[in-house]
Scaffold this active site. Structure first.
Site, short mmCIF file in Angstrom:
data_model
loop_
_atom_site.label_atom_id
_atom_site.label_comp_id
_atom_site.label_asym_id
_atom_site.label_seq_id
_atom_site.Cartn_x
_atom_site.Cartn_y
_atom_site.Cartn_z
N HIS A 1 44.17 38.03 50.39
CA HIS A 1 42.96 37.22 50.22
C HIS A 1 41.99 37.33 51.40
CE1 HIS A 1 41.65 33.45 47.80
NE2 HIS A 1 40.59 34.08 48.25
N SER B 1 31.33 36.01 44.19
CA SER B 1 30.09 35.24 44.11
C SER B 1 28.90 36.16 43.82
CB SER B 1 29.84 34.42 45.38
OG SER B 1 30.80 33.40 45.50
N PRO B 2 29.02 37.01 42.80
CA PRO B 2 27.95 37.99 42.52
C PRO B 2 26.64 37.34 42.12
CG PRO B 2 29.49 37.92 40.69
CD PRO B 2 30.09 37.08 41.79
N LEU B 3 26.72 36.08 41.62
CA LEU B 3 25.50 35.40 41.19
C LEU B 3 25.00 34.44 42.26
CD1 LEU B 3 26.60 34.71 37.51
CD2 LEU B 3 25.14 36.56 38.34
N GLY B 4 25.60 34.53 43.43
CA GLY B 4 25.14 33.68 44.52
C GLY B 4 25.98 32.44 44.73
N TYR C 1 43.74 29.00 44.23
CA TYR C 1 42.71 28.40 43.38
C TYR C 1 43.27 27.13 42.74
CZ TYR C 1 39.85 32.60 43.97
OH TYR C 1 39.10 33.63 44.50
N1 LIG Z 1 37.93 36.77 47.58
C1 LIG Z 1 37.33 35.65 47.93
O1 LIG Z 1 37.41 35.20 49.08
C2 LIG Z 1 36.53 34.91 46.89
C3 LIG Z 1 35.67 33.87 47.29
C4 LIG Z 1 34.92 33.23 46.30
C5 LIG Z 1 35.05 33.62 44.98
N2 LIG Z 1 35.91 34.63 44.63
C6 LIG Z 1 36.05 35.09 43.23
O2 LIG Z 1 34.79 35.47 42.76
C7 LIG Z 1 34.50 34.77 41.53
C8 LIG Z 1 33.02 34.58 41.37
O3 LIG Z 1 32.47 33.84 42.43
P1 LIG Z 1 31.92 32.35 42.26
O4 LIG Z 1 32.57 31.71 41.08
O5 LIG Z 1 32.05 31.72 43.59
O6 LIG Z 1 30.36 32.50 42.06
P2 LIG Z 1 29.39 33.26 41.05
O7 LIG Z 1 30.14 34.11 40.12
O8 LIG Z 1 28.33 33.88 41.88
O9 LIG Z 1 28.72 32.05 40.30
C9 LIG Z 1 29.43 31.22 39.43
C10 LIG Z 1 28.44 30.28 38.81
O10 LIG Z 1 27.54 31.04 38.01
C11 LIG Z 1 27.46 30.49 36.71
N3 LIG Z 1 27.39 31.61 35.76
C12 LIG Z 1 28.34 32.56 35.53
N4 LIG Z 1 27.91 33.45 34.63
C13 LIG Z 1 26.66 33.06 34.28
C14 LIG Z 1 25.71 33.58 33.37
N5 LIG Z 1 25.93 34.70 32.67
N6 LIG Z 1 24.54 32.91 33.24
C15 LIG Z 1 24.29 31.78 33.95
N7 LIG Z 1 25.16 31.24 34.82
C16 LIG Z 1 26.33 31.89 35.00
C17 LIG Z 1 28.69 29.67 36.49
O11 LIG Z 1 28.35 28.60 35.66
P3 LIG Z 1 29.37 27.77 34.75
O12 LIG Z 1 30.39 27.21 35.70
O13 LIG Z 1 28.52 26.74 34.13
O14 LIG Z 1 30.03 28.71 33.80
C18 LIG Z 1 29.08 29.26 37.89
O15 LIG Z 1 28.52 28.01 38.25
C19 LIG Z 1 35.32 33.49 41.68
O16 LIG Z 1 35.51 32.85 40.44
C20 LIG Z 1 36.58 34.01 42.29
O17 LIG Z 1 37.40 34.57 41.28
C21 LIG Z 1 36.64 35.28 45.58
#
Ligand SMILES: NC(=O)c1ccc[n+]([C@@H]2O[C@H](COP(=O)([O-])OP(=O)(O)OC[C@H]3O[C@@H](n4cnc5c(N)ncnc54)[C@H](OP(=O)(O)O)[C@@H]3O)[C@@H](O)[C@H]2O)c1
Length: 298
Positions: free
Chosen positions: A128, A208-211, A53
């Site tokens: 990973h 990416s639980p929120l998409g 990251y």
């Molecule tokens: N294992 C893997 O291959 C892999 C791949 C991708 C991600 N991940 C992990 O999964 C985590 C989550 O995935 P992600 O960051 O890709 O996507 P996500 O959690 O689906 O979405 C993140 C986005 O949602 C917004 N958000 C978060 N909480 C919110 C809330 N309560 N209300 C409104 N908006 C909200 C954030 O906004 P703000 O930025 O404005 O706060 C950010 O833009 C990553 O941070 C990483 O640690 C792992």
């Protein structure tokens, strides 16, 4: 805060996905610290990071170092916080992601993560992504060795299928405590993996639980347009009825899918981290869960 178990460790049911604090578009460092501190203030005790990251090629471990410094400067007790990191991917700096699952790389990467996190044992070390060039058992062998030498207390795997989970479970036994796969209302192809984790008592961390990182996924009119409409309309309806946000409904829905689920929404702002943590206390009725699930089936 509510708690669930990852192996023998109790963690907050909502974790912090720290990726947005270090990759392209990352916020200034003071906002990153404020985001992590807001998570801790809200009772979050799981932080998901990875050595990959980072943004530029020469800053491997950016996110791990940031988390270590944020914890060190918090001022409160952080002994109960589980920092879950990962190894096995790289970022050459051009926006792409590479994969390296050789045992030599995984061990070297883990030892480097240990130093950056300033600890003598990593609480949860996740592979990973499987490397198609390396037999799965060989990559898992590295995790087994790292467990045996005490460099890591528990192991996880990410981006895996059910066969890979079964093989890892057979090889690592109780050492395997988590699976991290992509899962959200819109992307549910890991449903079989989620169900297998529930059966085996292994934590399932939806990424990416929120998409995904683009906030348009659950926000704004785009979420109600086109192919996204069936997935999200019901989340907006329930949010209006319960006077919460669609994102909070989404996290509560994920938590309701199985007791092993621990979502790790990514945040780059204190406001979103606080809102996500509040979803821990949002209990959906069975009827609401069924309605939301039905709405995602296409
Ligand atoms: N294992 C893997 O291959 C892999 C791949 C991708 C991600 N991940 C992990 O999964 C985590 C989550 O995935 P992600 O960051 O890709 O996507 P996500 O959690 O689906 O979405 C993140 C986005 O949602 C917004 N958000 C978060 N909480 C919110 C809330 N309560 N209300 C409104 N908006 C909200 C954030 O906004 P703000 O930025 O404005 O706060 C950010 O833009 C990553 O941070 C990483 O640690 C792992």
């Amino acid at each position: 805060m509510q708690y669930r178990r990852i192996g023998s460790t109790a963690v907050s049911v909502i974790g912090l996905g720290a990726m947005p604090l270090s990759i392209e578009g990352r916020p200034a460092e003071d906002r990153s610290f404020a985001t992590v501190h807001a998570a801790l203030d809200a009772g979050v005790t799981l932080i998901d990071t990875a050595d990959s990251y980072h943004w530029h090629a020469d800053e491997v471990g950016h996110n791990e170092q940031l988390i270590a410094r944020a914890l060190a400067t918090y001022g409160g007790d952080t002994s109960g916080v589980l920092v879950a990191t990962k190894g096995g991917r790289g970022r050459p700096g051009d926006g792409t992601w590479t994969v390296n699952g050789t045992p030599e790389h995984l061990k070297r990467a883990c030892h480097a993560s240990l130093k950056r996190l300033g600890t003598d044992a990593i609480g949860l070390y996740q592979l990973h992504k499987p490397d198609p060039q390396v037999p799965w058992a060989e990559s898992l062998g590295a995790l087994s060795d790292l467990l045996a030498e005490g460099s890591i207390r528990a192991a996880g795997i990410s981006n895996v299928d059910t066969a890979q989970i079964r093989e890892a479970h057979a090889l690592l036994g109780d050492g395997l405590v988590s699976v991290q796969n992509r899962f959200s209302p819109e992307v549910q192809d890991s449903e079989p993996e989620l169900r297998l984790c529930a059966e085996l008592g292994i934590a399932f961390l939806p990424w990416s639980p929120l998409g995904g990182i683009s906030r348009s996924s659950l926000d704004g009119p785009s979420a109600l347009d086109g192919s996204r409409a069936p997935a999200y309309a019901a989340f907006h309806e329930v949010a209006r009825e319960r006077r919460v946000t669609p994102q909070q409904v989404c996290l509560a829905w994920l938590l309701a899918l199985a007791p092993v689920v621990v979502p790790i929404p990514g945040s780059s702002r204190p406001e979103t981290v606080r809102a996500s943590a509040e979803a821990a206390d949002l209990r959906l009725t069975e009827a609401e869960v069924a309605r939301l699930t039905r709405s995602t089936v296409r």
